[in-house]
Write a protein that holds these residues in place. Structure first.
Motif, PDB file in Angstrom:
ATOM      1  N   ALA A 185       0.856  -1.243  -0.131  1.00 29.02           N
ATOM      2  CA  ALA A 185      -0.050  -0.045   0.203  1.00 29.02           C
ATOM      3  C   ALA A 185       0.911   1.303   0.017  1.00 29.02           C
ATOM      4  CB  ALA A 185      -0.821   0.021   1.212  1.00 29.02           C
ATOM      5  N   GLU A 186       2.014   1.282   0.788  1.00 27.39           N
ATOM      6  CA  GLU A 186       2.855   2.387   0.878  1.00 27.39           C
ATOM      7  C   GLU A 186       3.532   2.730  -0.481  1.00 27.39           C
ATOM      8  OE1 GLU A 186       2.714  -0.056   3.044  1.00 27.39           O
ATOM      9  OE2 GLU A 186       2.063   0.751   4.850  1.00 27.39           O
ATOM     10  N   GLU A 187       4.089   1.582  -0.801  1.00 26.32           N
ATOM     11  CA  GLU A 187       4.587   1.806  -2.306  1.00 26.32           C
ATOM     12  C   GLU A 187       3.668   2.371  -3.623  1.00 26.32           C
ATOM     13  OE1 GLU A 187       8.040  -1.734  -2.386  1.00 26.32           O
ATOM     14  OE2 GLU A 187       6.069  -2.223  -2.608  1.00 26.32           O
ATOM     15  N   MET A 188       2.491   1.620  -3.325  1.00 26.07           N
ATOM     16  CA  MET A 188       1.691   2.186  -4.428  1.00 26.07           C
ATOM     17  C   MET A 188       1.215   3.467  -4.197  1.00 26.07           C
ATOM     18  SD  MET A 188      -2.069   0.128  -5.435  1.00 26.07           S
ATOM     19  CE  MET A 188      -1.100  -1.123  -5.963  1.00 26.07           C
ATOM     20  N   PHE A 189       0.836   4.044  -3.041  1.00 23.35           N
ATOM     21  CA  PHE A 189       0.704   5.421  -2.754  1.00 23.35           C
ATOM     22  C   PHE A 189       1.847   6.394  -3.225  1.00 23.35           C
ATOM     23  CE2 PHE A 189      -0.698   9.060  -0.588  1.00 23.35           C
ATOM     24  CZ  PHE A 189      -2.145   8.977  -0.326  1.00 23.35           C
ATOM     25  N   LYS A 190       2.891   6.000  -2.903  1.00 24.96           N
ATOM     26  CA  LYS A 190       4.148   6.758  -3.155  1.00 24.96           C
ATOM     27  C   LYS A 190       4.241   6.686  -4.616  1.00 24.96           C
ATOM     28  CE  LYS A 190       9.057   7.133  -2.429  1.00 24.96           C
ATOM     29  NZ  LYS A 190      10.325   6.499  -1.756  1.00 24.96           N
ATOM     30  N   LYS A 239      -3.186  13.313  -4.233  1.00 19.63           N
ATOM     31  CA  LYS A 239      -3.507  12.431  -3.026  1.00 19.63           C
ATOM     32  C   LYS A 239      -4.853  11.800  -2.989  1.00 19.63           C
ATOM     33  CE  LYS A 239      -3.067  14.070   1.046  1.00 19.63           C
ATOM     34  NZ  LYS A 239      -3.129  15.073   2.147  1.00 19.63           N
ATOM     35  N   LYS A 240      -5.897  12.448  -3.643  1.00 24.80           N
ATOM     36  CA  LYS A 240      -7.335  11.872  -3.719  1.00 24.80           C
ATOM     37  C   LYS A 240      -7.140  10.556  -4.808  1.00 24.80           C
ATOM     38  CE  LYS A 240     -11.881  12.655  -5.032  1.00 24.80           C
ATOM     39  NZ  LYS A 240     -12.727  11.884  -4.239  1.00 24.80           N
ATOM     40  N   LEU A 241      -6.331  10.785  -5.671  1.00 25.21           N
ATOM     41  CA  LEU A 241      -6.130   9.740  -6.619  1.00 25.21           C
ATOM     42  C   LEU A 241      -5.571   8.531  -6.389  1.00 25.21           C
ATOM     43  CD1 LEU A 241      -5.735   8.627  -9.729  1.00 25.21           C
ATOM     44  CD2 LEU A 241      -3.663  10.001  -9.845  1.00 25.21           C
ATOM     45  N   ALA A 242      -4.341   8.960  -5.606  1.00 23.83           N
ATOM     46  CA  ALA A 242      -3.802   7.725  -4.656  1.00 23.83           C
ATOM     47  C   ALA A 242      -4.692   6.956  -3.645  1.00 23.83           C
ATOM     48  CB  ALA A 242      -2.481   8.217  -4.027  1.00 23.83           C
ATOM     49  N   SER A 283      -7.142   1.999  -2.373  1.00 23.78           N
ATOM     50  CA  SER A 283      -8.352   1.501  -1.835  1.00 23.78           C
ATOM     51  C   SER A 283      -9.067   0.276  -2.476  1.00 23.78           C
ATOM     52  CB  SER A 283      -9.576   2.547  -1.834  1.00 23.78           C
ATOM     53  OG  SER A 283      -9.299   3.634  -1.010  1.00 23.78           O
ATOM     54  N   ILE A 284      -8.520   0.337  -3.962  1.00 28.85           N
ATOM     55  CA  ILE A 284      -9.157  -0.787  -4.583  1.00 28.85           C
ATOM     56  C   ILE A 284      -8.137  -1.727  -4.421  1.00 28.85           C
ATOM     57  CG2 ILE A 284      -9.153  -1.813  -7.119  1.00 28.85           C
ATOM     58  CD1 ILE A 284      -9.700   1.213  -8.002  1.00 28.85           C
ATOM     59  N   LYS A 320      -6.481   1.271   5.020  1.00 25.46           N
ATOM     60  CA  LYS A 320      -5.067   1.496   4.736  1.00 25.46           C
ATOM     61  C   LYS A 320      -4.793   2.608   3.907  1.00 25.46           C
ATOM     62  CE  LYS A 320      -2.887  -3.088   5.138  1.00 25.46           C
ATOM     63  NZ  LYS A 320      -2.341  -4.292   4.200  1.00 25.46           N
ATOM     64  N   ALA A 321      -5.851   2.828   2.729  1.00 25.84           N
ATOM     65  CA  ALA A 321      -5.486   4.019   1.898  1.00 25.84           C
ATOM     66  C   ALA A 321      -5.781   5.352   2.880  1.00 25.84           C
ATOM     67  CB  ALA A 321      -6.531   3.733   0.924  1.00 25.84           C
ATOM     68  N   VAL A 322      -6.694   5.297   3.524  1.00 25.08           N
ATOM     69  CA  VAL A 322      -7.025   6.511   4.437  1.00 25.08           C
ATOM     70  C   VAL A 322      -5.923   6.945   5.173  1.00 25.08           C
ATOM     71  CG1 VAL A 322      -8.721   7.368   6.242  1.00 25.08           C
ATOM     72  CG2 VAL A 322      -9.759   6.241   4.120  1.00 25.08           C
ATOM     73  N   LYS A 323      -5.113   6.158   5.876  1.00 24.52           N
ATOM     74  CA  LYS A 323      -4.243   5.896   6.873  1.00 24.52           C
ATOM     75  C   LYS A 323      -3.043   6.777   5.960  1.00 24.52           C
ATOM     76  CE  LYS A 323      -5.150   2.521  10.555  1.00 24.52           C
ATOM     77  NZ  LYS A 323      -4.601   1.332  10.997  1.00 24.52           N
ATOM     78  N   LEU A 324      -2.936   6.144   4.753  1.00 29.35           N
ATOM     79  CA  LEU A 324      -1.786   6.796   4.140  1.00 29.35           C
ATOM     80  C   LEU A 324      -2.208   8.337   3.593  1.00 29.35           C
ATOM     81  CD1 LEU A 324      -0.855   3.768   2.137  1.00 29.35           C
ATOM     82  CD2 LEU A 324       0.465   4.824   3.783  1.00 29.35           C
ATOM     83  N   PHE A 325      -3.323   8.293   3.541  1.00 30.12           N
ATOM     84  CA  PHE A 325      -3.778   9.718   2.805  1.00 30.12           C
ATOM     85  C   PHE A 325      -3.724  10.856   3.813  1.00 30.12           C
ATOM     86  CE2 PHE A 325      -7.299  12.891   2.421  1.00 30.12           C
ATOM     87  CZ  PHE A 325      -7.296  13.332   1.035  1.00 30.12           C
TER      88      PHE A 325
END
Length: 322
Positions: free
Chosen positions: A250-255, A299-302, A307-308, A314-319
């Motif tokens: 999740a972290e790598e994807m968000f980044k 950030k919204k895109l990430a 989330s998918i 997890k996505a909200v925490k990273l956001f």
């Protein structure tokens, strides 16, 4: 499962993330509105262990076809990947062994499970491997297939013209690749092949072969490629190992999404999320009019994409960390 005829869903399916449909979008639409159950496939060569967001676009569309009751097939090119698709390559691909191919595809189904229902029993996704037919093909059949095309037709491809100009080698086995990918259509007996624009030539070879051997018209459903609208460079490449991959944490994807260029935001929303188009167009308008911060929009895109694949929590925490 019966075919579902829903005009609104069909219209969106034939529009969003779609670059071109051959012979025409209208003809495919009429086919779908008639209630005919179509057999649709997408093939992916096993040139790497990870699939990326560019592949995901196609599987998301494939799932929409499946939900409407059509038969969908995920073809793993475990034989053709050992030849090496010359598409968009100015040099010959590295040849893979059977062991390489098996290793590369070990986690593919787990990677696409968040976006396509592989467990549905009412209308299950079919998983196929082109090793099943190519490993049994004899020289007589291979030469017969080659006889349907000319060397000039194969050399019309941009990447071959470029290699000739640069005095780089073109190997005979590379000329066979489009024919072999085209033969997949005949073996599976498909109505529709989904592919990116970079695969259009190969898909049209399959359309020719399907007409000759099955007396059947095959639709070529070409999806948009994830590419930077300014530089025209691909955002994702499995063989080159660049982009945002589905097996990222999740972290790598968000980044990885946050590291994308600002000009890529709109297409990533369209092709890689489930947000309604009305909302995405509103986001684009705000960016164009400079009334939204690209960083916050990214950030919204990430948030949407992570989330998918990893869940909303997890996505909200990273956001919230960013």
């Amino acid at each position: 499962m019966d075919v579902i005829i829903n005009k609104n869903k069909i219209d969106e399916l034939l529009t969003r993330s779609v670059a071109e449909i051959l012979p025409s979008k209208e003809k495919l639409k009429q086919k779908m509105l008639s209630g005919d159950r179509l057999r649709i496939y997408i093939g992916t060569d096993a040139t790497g262990t990870s699939l990326h967001l560019g592949h995901a676009t196609n599987y998301m569309i494939l799932e929409k076809f499946r939900q409407l009751g059509h038969e969908v097939i995920f073809l793993i090119g475990d034989f053709t990947s050992r030849i090496g698709d010359p598409t968009d390559k100015t040099a010959t691909r590295k040849k893979l062994t059977r062991k390489d191919v098996v290793e590369n595809t070990k986690t593919w189904l787990d990677q696409i499970r968040p976006i396509i229902n592989l467990d549905n029993r009412e209308n299950p996704v079919k998983i196929m491997y082109n090793h099943d037919w190519f490993s049994k093909m004899d020289n007589k059949k291979a030469l017969e297939l080659a006889g349907n095309f000319t060397v000039q037709q194969m050399l019309e491809r941009d990447m071959f013209e470029k290699r000739i100009h640069e005095e780089k080698p073109i190997y005979l086995h590379e000329l066979f690749y489009p024919i072999m990918q085209g033969w997949d259509s005949v073996e599976i007996d498909v109505d529709v092949e989904m592919c990116g624009n970079d695969q259009k030539f190969n898909a049209l070879v399959g359309r020719d072969l399907q007409g000759k051997y099955r007396n059947k018209e095959k639709f070529v459903f070409i999806t948009t490629l994830l590419e930077n609208p300014i530089t025209k460079e691909k955002m994702m490449s499995k063989s080159m190992g660049t982009g945002v991959f589905l097996d990222f944490s999740a972290e790598e994807m968000f980044k990885g999404i946050m590291n994308q260029a600002d000009e890529n935001i709109y297409q990533l929303f369209v092709d890689c999320t489930y947000l309604p188009m009305k909302e995405i167009i509103d986001i684009r308008t705000k960016l164009e009019n400079k009334i939204a911060d690209p960083y916050e929009i990214k950030k919204k895109l990430a948030l949407e994409i992570v989330s998918i694949y990893h869940g909303r929590e997890k996505a909200v925490k990273l956001f919230e960390k960013k």
